[in-house]
Design a protein around this motif. Structure first.
Motif, PDB file in Angstrom:
ATOM      1  N   VAL A  21      14.842 -13.853  15.989  1.00  0.00           N
ATOM      2  CA  VAL A  21      14.000 -13.922  14.794  1.00  0.00           C
ATOM      3  C   VAL A  21      13.249 -15.244  14.813  1.00  0.00           C
ATOM      4  O   VAL A  21      13.843 -16.301  15.072  1.00  0.00           O
ATOM      5  N   SER A  30      13.942 -17.497   9.222  1.00  0.00           N
ATOM      6  CA  SER A  30      14.590 -16.944  10.417  1.00  0.00           C
ATOM      7  C   SER A  30      16.095 -17.187  10.453  1.00  0.00           C
ATOM      8  O   SER A  30      16.844 -16.279  10.855  1.00  0.00           O
ATOM      9  N   ALA A  33      17.646 -14.544   8.218  1.00  0.00           N
ATOM     10  CA  ALA A  33      17.673 -13.233   8.862  1.00  0.00           C
ATOM     11  C   ALA A  33      18.756 -13.170   9.933  1.00  0.00           C
ATOM     12  O   ALA A  33      19.468 -12.162  10.059  1.00  0.00           O
ATOM     13  N   GLU A  34      18.889 -14.240  10.710  1.00  0.00           N
ATOM     14  CA  GLU A  34      19.926 -14.291  11.749  1.00  0.00           C
ATOM     15  C   GLU A  34      21.317 -14.110  11.149  1.00  0.00           C
ATOM     16  O   GLU A  34      22.108 -13.269  11.593  1.00  0.00           O
ATOM     17  N   MET A  37      21.797 -10.528   9.421  1.00  0.00           N
ATOM     18  CA  MET A  37      21.929  -9.422  10.363  1.00  0.00           C
ATOM     19  C   MET A  37      23.291  -9.441  11.034  1.00  0.00           C
ATOM     20  O   MET A  37      23.955  -8.403  11.155  1.00  0.00           O
ATOM     21  N   VAL A  55      22.348 -12.102  17.945  1.00  0.00           N
ATOM     22  CA  VAL A  55      21.248 -12.426  17.037  1.00  0.00           C
ATOM     23  C   VAL A  55      21.067 -13.941  17.012  1.00  0.00           C
ATOM     24  O   VAL A  55      22.034 -14.682  16.797  1.00  0.00           O
ATOM     25  N   SER A  57      17.791 -17.271  16.389  1.00  0.00           N
ATOM     26  CA  SER A  57      16.510 -17.555  15.747  1.00  0.00           C
ATOM     27  C   SER A  57      15.909 -18.830  16.314  1.00  0.00           C
ATOM     28  O   SER A  57      16.605 -19.637  16.943  1.00  0.00           O
ATOM     29  N   LEU A 129       9.027  -8.828  11.197  1.00  0.00           N
ATOM     30  CA  LEU A 129      10.324  -8.354  10.705  1.00  0.00           C
ATOM     31  C   LEU A 129      10.189  -7.147   9.793  1.00  0.00           C
ATOM     32  O   LEU A 129      10.821  -6.101  10.010  1.00  0.00           O
ATOM     33  N   ALA A 133      11.168  -3.094  10.366  1.00  0.00           N
ATOM     34  CA  ALA A 133      12.060  -2.404   9.432  1.00  0.00           C
ATOM     35  C   ALA A 133      11.388  -1.174   8.844  1.00  0.00           C
ATOM     36  O   ALA A 133      12.007  -0.108   8.726  1.00  0.00           O
ATOM     37  N   ILE A 191      14.148 -10.428   3.078  1.00  0.00           N
ATOM     38  CA  ILE A 191      14.797 -10.468   4.391  1.00  0.00           C
ATOM     39  C   ILE A 191      16.000  -9.538   4.417  1.00  0.00           C
ATOM     40  O   ILE A 191      16.189  -8.760   5.361  1.00  0.00           O
ATOM     41  N   VAL A 195      16.453  -6.448   6.975  1.00  0.00           N
ATOM     42  CA  VAL A 195      17.550  -6.474   7.935  1.00  0.00           C
ATOM     43  C   VAL A 195      18.506  -5.303   7.696  1.00  0.00           C
ATOM     44  O   VAL A 195      18.979  -4.655   8.646  1.00  0.00           O
ATOM     45  N   GLN A 196      18.774  -5.011   6.461  1.00  0.00           N
ATOM     46  CA  GLN A 196      19.646  -3.882   6.135  1.00  0.00           C
ATOM     47  C   GLN A 196      19.053  -2.576   6.653  1.00  0.00           C
ATOM     48  O   GLN A 196      19.766  -1.729   7.211  1.00  0.00           O
TER      49      GLN A 196
END
Length: 210
Positions: A21, A30, A33-34, A37, A55, A57, A129, A133, A191, A195-196
């Motif tokens: 990310v 980022s 998000a890392e 996730m 994962v 970033s 991102l 998604a 985010i 990510v979900q």
């Protein structure tokens, strides 16, 4: 037979799906998000299986060695990740970071562009991102393999094939840097939703196993 471009040939690393990310400073969006996730994957699959997805970033203009922004870090508290984020340190996007990567997710389209300016060979696996998604959520993933790593590679190929076939949408992820707490809260909320959605397709609730 030649390996597809998304398959790494690094010895000993064939059984991993690597996600990177990218944002600007690598201290707000980022890393959030890392951490999110990774946490969602562990919660869904358990640590051993989730470890097959790596994962990480980086930032295109990273504040190298800096901790995560405290206001963004605080927004991770609902998932119990604020304390874990204390050890995070920003790093710069470079050759070592992108080596062997299978999916690159930029915070915004401009981050995707910055990645591709430096690494044009990553075109087939680089997205924004929220773009990734959105397309992944709209994809028909019924025929993807059940194995987690193979499913990851297949999902990237499937989403890439959908570019330009789904109506455009606002995939922006505003930079909270310099903004109030609410800006950081809004960014982390976006985010988490993105990510979900990705994890739902990468590791469906019917557990993915080898």
């Amino acid at each position: 037979m030649a390996q597809p471009p998304h398959v790494t040939t690094e010895p000993g690393r064939d059984d991993r799906f690597r996600v990177l990310v990218v944002c600007t400073g690598n201290i707000c969006r980022s890393p959030a998000a890392e951490l999110l996730m990774r946490s969602i994957l562990v919660g869904r699959l358990g640590g051993r299986e989730a470890s097959r997805v790596e994962v990480s970033s980086a930032g295109v203009a990273a504040v190298v060695g800096a901790p995560m922004h405290p206001l963004s870090r605080a927004q991770l508290a609902p998932w119990g990740l604020d304390s874990r984020a204390e050890s995070f340190r920003g790093r710069q996007l470079d050759d070592s970071v992108v080596r062997g990567v299978d999916l690159v997710l930029g915070a915004n389209v401009r981050h995707r562009s910055r990645v591709l300016e430096r690494y044009p060979h990553l075109l087939d696996r680089t997205f924004a991102l929220r773009e990734f998604a959105r397309l992944a959520t709209a994809a028909d993933t019924m025929d993807l393999p059940p194995d987690l790593v193979k499913r990851g590679h297949g999902l990237v190929e499937l989403v890439r094939s959908m570019r330009g076939t789904v109506p455009p949408a606002d995939d922006s992820l505003p930079d909270p840097m310099g903004g109030p707490e609410q800006a950081h809260r809004d960014a982390v909320r976006l985010i988490f939703k993105a990510v979900q959605g990705i994890v739902e397709q990468l590791a469906p609730r019917a557990a993915v196993r080898r």
